[in-house]
Design an enzyme around this catalytic site. Structure first.
Site, short mmCIF file in Angstrom:
data_model
loop_
_atom_site.label_atom_id
_atom_site.label_comp_id
_atom_site.label_asym_id
_atom_site.label_seq_id
_atom_site.Cartn_x
_atom_site.Cartn_y
_atom_site.Cartn_z
N SER A 41 0.85 -1.19 0.00
CA SER A 41 0.00 0.00 0.00
C SER A 41 0.89 1.24 0.00
O SER A 41 2.11 1.13 0.19
CB SER A 41 -0.88 -0.03 1.25
OG SER A 41 -1.78 1.04 1.27
N LYS A 42 0.34 2.39 -0.23
CA LYS A 42 1.11 3.64 -0.11
C LYS A 42 0.12 4.79 -0.04
O LYS A 42 -0.99 4.71 -0.57
CB LYS A 42 2.02 3.84 -1.33
CG LYS A 42 3.17 4.77 -1.08
CD LYS A 42 4.32 4.10 -0.35
CE LYS A 42 5.45 5.04 -0.06
NZ LYS A 42 6.65 4.29 0.37
N GLY A 43 0.56 5.86 0.61
CA GLY A 43 -0.30 7.03 0.71
C GLY A 43 0.48 8.29 0.42
O GLY A 43 1.71 8.29 0.46
#
Ligand code: NAD
Length: 476
Positions: free
Chosen positions: A106-108
């Site tokens: 995931s990444k934000g």
């Protein structure tokens, strides 16, 4: 950063993935399932600041949920966009599989210039962004666990953890909702420097193999090796500091956003770091030579180049002029797909990002386990270990005196041997072991298969095989 009509960052990651899957025996359906990004959530939210409402745009991408929680940092930068966040989320999937941390990717990111806001304003913005993600379970100890990335650090992670705890007052595992927290707020010793430490351990492991060094035209160990570092932030600073202070490497240039400091006698990293903390820039630093156009310094002759700032900095516009023998990708995606091909043809060895900067997620994994187990690593064992060592030392000393041998242990050895491992020692040991094991898995494929010419493809093959096996065991 990409130019010369090069593919976007996400396409670049997918093209590298394709190079590996062309050599694998995956069904087209499974290959596609692994490659695509499952979802990207975009949020626009307002915060009242300086007498008016400011609107911010943020993202949280989930690339693969073959294991949960999914994991990946939150980046604060003006250039954050969906394409970049999805590329970084994909790299997280492959990275976690390669270093065997049981997470999906995931990444934000938040489009913001963190330097433009005061700490109390950043806190309001961070809490509001976290609120938006928490209420959709995009931050959750069992589902999605962020960490720091460019522009964020311990402070932001502590705000996020506190925001989660306020919204989930009865969740006993609330602290595990985010990693990279300061030790006093549920963090773990050794997390701040973990990514840089991992870069050091990766290079140490590379230099253990004569065959690998020879492919890069290198020999010996890290002592005296000439290294160029781009980006003296969290990752670059720690990597450069440890390599110069502990391994004897010479940092001959540091490239920052507003110029570079070049010094063939070696830059004093701690001194330059203190200068940057005080002045916010490398400009005016009284030692070495200042070069205004920092990017040109990437092309300077050196043994090892450590890009530790942003993606796409080595691309088709400069790849053929890069003189480094070995590039270790401390940043995510610093070498574009096109540049990778040019460098491979030139015989430059590249230690790929998904391995090189995996120290952060590795120690984040330890932190998450610590939070879920509610006890500090080493707390139960440390004194028991010391007591056993004291028994042995006392017995040896008794035997020596009974037999009149006159043996004495050097005080240095004795105090080192007697000391039981605390949290920091255990974290370092776990990280070192992880970096060695993952490198060995990559090099087995690199040297073991005639059709694999580089470490990047080897890394993808190892990680994609593991993700595929997990999907298959789920019946997909
Ligand atoms: P950071 O914000 O702490 O540091 C980035 C540094 O790069 C800053 O000093 C900044 O001034 C400098 N910089 C910005 N633009 C530049 C330019 N054009 N040229 C030269 N320097 C420039 O970020 P970080 O956490 O050290 O992350 C750096 C890279 O490492 C990113 O690609 C990130 O995704 C990756 N990474 C970070 C972690 C982590 O634990 N922090 C983990 C894995 C990967």
């Amino acid at each position: 950063m990409q130019n010369f009509g090069e593919p976007s960052f996400r396409d670049s990651v997918d093209l590298m993935f394709n190079r590996a899957t062309a050599l694998m025996d995956l069904s087209p359906g499974l290959e596609q399932k692994i490659k695509v990004c499952n979802s990207t959530y975009t949020v626009r939210f307002g915060v009242r600041l300086r007498g008016k409402i400011e609107t911010f745009t943020g993202y949280r991408s989930v690339h693969s949920e073959h294991m949960e929680p999914v994991k990946g940092g939150i980046r604060y930068a003006l250039a954050v966009n969906q394409n970049e966040v999805e590329a970084l989320a994909a790299l997280m999937t492959y990275k976690c599989a390669l270093v065997e941390t049981p997470f999906g990717g995931s990444k934000g990111g938040l489009c913001i210039d963190p330097r433009a806001w005061e700490p109390h304003e950043l806190e309001s913005i961070t809490r509001r962004f976290a609120y938006e993600l928490i209420k959709r379970d995009l931050i959750n100890p069992a589902q999605n666990v962020p960490a720091p990335d460019m522009g964020t650090g311990e402070r932001e992670m502590a705000w996020i953890a506190d925001q989660y705890a306020r919204m989930h007052t009865a969740d006993i595992n609330a602290k595990a909702c985010v990693t990279g927290k300061p030790p006093h707020a549920g963090g773990i010793q050794g997390r701040v420097e973990a990514t840089g430490r991992g870069v050091q351990y990766a290079l140490q492991e590379f230099f253990r193999y004569d065959e690998d060094k020879a492919l890069a035209g290198l020999s010996g160990n890290l002592d005296g090796k000439r290294i160029i570092v781009q980006g003296l932030g969290n990752v670059g600073y720690h990597a450069a500091k440890f390599l110069s202070e502990e391994d004897g490497a010479k940092i001959v240039a540091v490239i920052e956003w507003d110029g570079a400091i070049v010094d063939d006698d070696g830059v004093d990293i701690e001194d330059l770091h203190q200068w940057i903390v005080k002045h916010g820039s490398v400009k005016g630093y009284p030692h070495g030579t200042f070069v205004a156009e920092g990017a040109v310094v990437l092309e300077k002759d050196c043994d090892v180049l450590i890009p530790a700032a942003l993606e796409g900095v080595i691309n088709l516009s400069n790849a053929d002029r890069i003189k480094a023998k070995l590039i270790i990708e401390a940043a995510n995606g610093p070498v574009t797909f096109g540049a990778d091909e040019v460098l491979r043809k030139k015989g430059v060895v590249i230690i790929p990002d998904m391995y090189a900067n995996a120290g952060g997620v590795t120690v984040s994994y330890f932190e998450w386990v610590k939070n879920l187990s509610h006890i500090r690593f080493g707390r139960m064992q440390r004194r028991a270990e010391e007591a056993r060592h004291i028994l042995l030392v006392n017995e040896l000393e008794r035997l020596s005196s009974d037999k009149g041998l006159g043996w004495t242990m050097s005080p240095g050895f004795k105090s080192k041997y007697l000391k039981g491992a605390g949290e920091l020692e255990l974290v370092r040991s776990g990280l070192d072991d992880t970096m060695r094991t993952a490198y060995q898995a990559m090099r087995e494929v690199w040297h073991g298969r005639a059709d694999v010419e580089d470490l990047r493809v080897a890394a993808y093959i190892v990680s994609i095989s593991r993700v595929a096996a997990t999907y298959q065991s789920k019946g997909l």
